[in-house]
Write an enzyme that holds these catalytic residues in place. Structure first.
Site, mmCIF file in Angstrom:
data_model
loop_
_atom_site.group_PDB
_atom_site.id
_atom_site.type_symbol
_atom_site.label_atom_id
_atom_site.label_comp_id
_atom_site.label_asym_id
_atom_site.label_seq_id
_atom_site.Cartn_x
_atom_site.Cartn_y
_atom_site.Cartn_z
ATOM 1 N N ASP A 59 0.817 -1.209 0.000
ATOM 2 C CA ASP A 59 0.000 0.000 0.000
ATOM 3 C C ASP A 59 0.856 1.267 0.000
ATOM 4 O O ASP A 59 0.609 2.193 -0.775
ATOM 5 C CB ASP A 59 -0.933 -0.006 1.216
ATOM 6 C CG ASP A 59 -1.758 1.260 1.331
ATOM 7 O OD1 ASP A 59 -2.878 1.291 0.791
ATOM 8 O OD2 ASP A 59 -1.276 2.239 1.943
ATOM 9 N N GLY A 88 -5.074 2.318 0.018
ATOM 10 C CA GLY A 88 -5.069 1.505 -1.197
ATOM 11 C C GLY A 88 -5.671 0.136 -0.967
ATOM 12 O O GLY A 88 -6.425 -0.377 -1.797
ATOM 13 N N ASP A 89 -5.346 -0.482 0.164
ATOM 14 C CA ASP A 89 -5.911 -1.788 0.497
ATOM 15 C C ASP A 89 -7.418 -1.697 0.728
ATOM 16 O O ASP A 89 -8.186 -2.523 0.215
ATOM 17 C CB ASP A 89 -5.234 -2.343 1.748
ATOM 18 C CG ASP A 89 -3.846 -2.879 1.472
ATOM 19 O OD1 ASP A 89 -3.694 -3.689 0.543
ATOM 20 O OD2 ASP A 89 -2.906 -2.500 2.196
ATOM 21 N N ILE A 90 -7.828 -0.722 1.539
ATOM 22 C CA ILE A 90 -9.252 -0.579 1.850
ATOM 23 C C ILE A 90 -10.041 -0.280 0.581
ATOM 24 O O ILE A 90 -11.116 -0.858 0.335
ATOM 25 C CB ILE A 90 -9.468 0.545 2.878
ATOM 26 C CG1 ILE A 90 -8.758 0.221 4.203
ATOM 27 C CG2 ILE A 90 -10.954 0.795 3.104
ATOM 28 C CD1 ILE A 90 -9.366 -0.892 4.994
ATOM 29 N N GLY A 118 -10.228 -3.374 -1.652
ATOM 30 C CA GLY A 118 -11.185 -4.320 -1.109
ATOM 31 C C GLY A 118 -12.614 -3.902 -1.375
ATOM 32 O O GLY A 118 -13.480 -4.737 -1.695
#
Length: 407
Positions: free
Chosen positions: A147, A179-181, A184
């Site tokens: 991220d 970026g991860d959130i 997802g």
């Protein structure tokens, strides 16, 4: 009452954050999510503490708060799929599932015969979602994705933070793994789109989600400022590139967010604070003028904002229809009356005994609301239940697999 996704079964081969966030969304909406983890170790984030979840006696468990933030409502099954027997179990589970989510490096699962092409032969209806740093193709496809790195590569960090000539100036990452959130969340949408497509065609498909793609898409209007207007984004701290005044102002006590988004609000604000001259001044009379003359306008407003405290300004400005708000610490967030009313803090039962707090899902559906049946599972908590119920393994078969270190 059934939830929206009751009846869908998800095989979750993901770990850390982007994939688990997507599958937690699906679990919140009612899907059965089977989280596959390494025997004895589990998801890396189980160890990402302190802090750790405490049991009913106040002792630390083996699960970090980071892990429980992204794995609510799932069932944990331990399977070593580097072992051929473990691979067969994954294939058998995939045949009984609607959706599979994985976030291994591109090409990794193909070595085990667990890639999309292989599992589509086992289950043509399977919706297979791959989440990687850079996607399934291109010059960076084989690289790991983090991220922090992707916030830098996307241009997000270059436009975030104070200008270089101010104290603390320089590029700054967002305070969470955005970026991860984001990936997802996008993955959840893509999966549900594929479910709808399957209603029409009867076939599953492969979803290729890239963290880089998702964070680049997040740059939105800033990217268009450059692509269309040829304006390179620059760091403005808490100011806005396209709207003025739209930033944080220091007050006599505390700091205030002033979020004036249109001409009417600007005029209401100036008249309310007794500065009608800032409306009639040709430099500031239009939104475009305020952007061009930001450096002349903002110092005048800064001196005005020092005349009251943050709370006094909120009480004064809100009745005038001027958008504004405080900057909360985390302990203040969950004491806010609106946050309390929306029940954004929930208590969820945990297998170690008692309830633990969670941040609620933002999904609000009138006929099929989210339920919080159980918190993130302990490692391997549901292995026997899932393999017995879904694949008809008996106690002797499960023991034999454990004896061979497959489970």
């Amino acid at each position: 009452m059934d939830r929206s996704l009751t009846g869908l079964r998800v095989l979750d081969l993901s770990r850390v954050l982007a994939g688990p966030w997507a599958t937690q969304n699906l679990a919140d909406l009612g899907a059965e999510v089977i989280k596959v983890e390494r025997p004895g170790l589990g998801d890396d984030t189980r160890a990402w503490g302190p802090p750790f979840v405490k049991d009913a006696d106040g002792r630390d468990t083996f699960d970090s708060t980071y892990f429980v933030s992204a794995n609510r409502g799932k069932k944990s099954v331990t399977i070593d799929f580097s072992n051929p027997e473990g691979q067969e179990i994954i294939r058998a589970l995939a045949a009984e599932c609607d959706i599979l989510v994985e976030n291994f490096r591109t090409g990794t699962l193909a070595r085990y015969g667990l890639d999309h092409a292989s599992l589509a032969q086992v289950n043509p209806r399977l919706i297979y979602c791959s989440i990687t740093g850079f996607g399934q193709d291109g010059p960076y496809a084989g690289l790991p994705g983090y991220d922090f790195v992707l916030q830098g590569m996307s241009g997000l960090m270059d436009m975030t933070g104070n200008p270089d000539d101010q104290p603390g100036g320089g590029p700054m990452k967002v305070g969470i793994a955005i970026g991860d959130i984001l990936t997802g969340t996008f993955a959840t949408s893509a999966i549900l789109a594929a479910v709808e497509q399957r209603h029409r065609t009867g076939r599953g498909q492969h979803i290729d989600m890239s963290l880089l793609d998702c964070v680049v898409s997040l740059t939105s209007y800033q990217a268009l400022n450059y692509l269309i207007g040829d304006r390179m984004p620059r760091r403005l701290g808490n100011a806005h590139p396209n709207i003025v005044p739209y930033q944080v102002f220091r007050c006599a006590e505390g700091n205030l967010i002033l979020a004036i988004g249109n001409q009417s609000q600007y005029e209401k604000f100036c008249n309310a604070i007794g500065r009608g001259d800032l409306v009639s001044d040709p430099r500031f009379a239009t939104g475009a003028g305020r952007i061009e003359n930001r450096d002349d306008l903002i110092p005048q407003l800064e001196s005005e904002m020092m005349k009251r405290t943050m709370l006094e300004w909120i009480d004064f400005l809100e009745p005038h229809g001027v958008p504004c708000g405080p900057i909360y610490r985390m302990d203040q967030v969950f004491e806010d009356p609106q946050v309390k009313h929306r029940q954004m803090k929930v208590s969820v039962p945990h297998s170690t005994g008692g309830d633990i707090p969670n941040v609620a899902s933002p999904y609000r559906l009138s006929d099929s609301p989210v339920r919080y049946d159980h918190a993130a599972p302990t490692l391997g908590q549901h292995t026997d239940d899932v393999l017995g119920r879904v694949l008809n393994y008996d106690a002797a078969a499960l023991k034999a697999l454990r004896d061979r270190s497959v489970l």
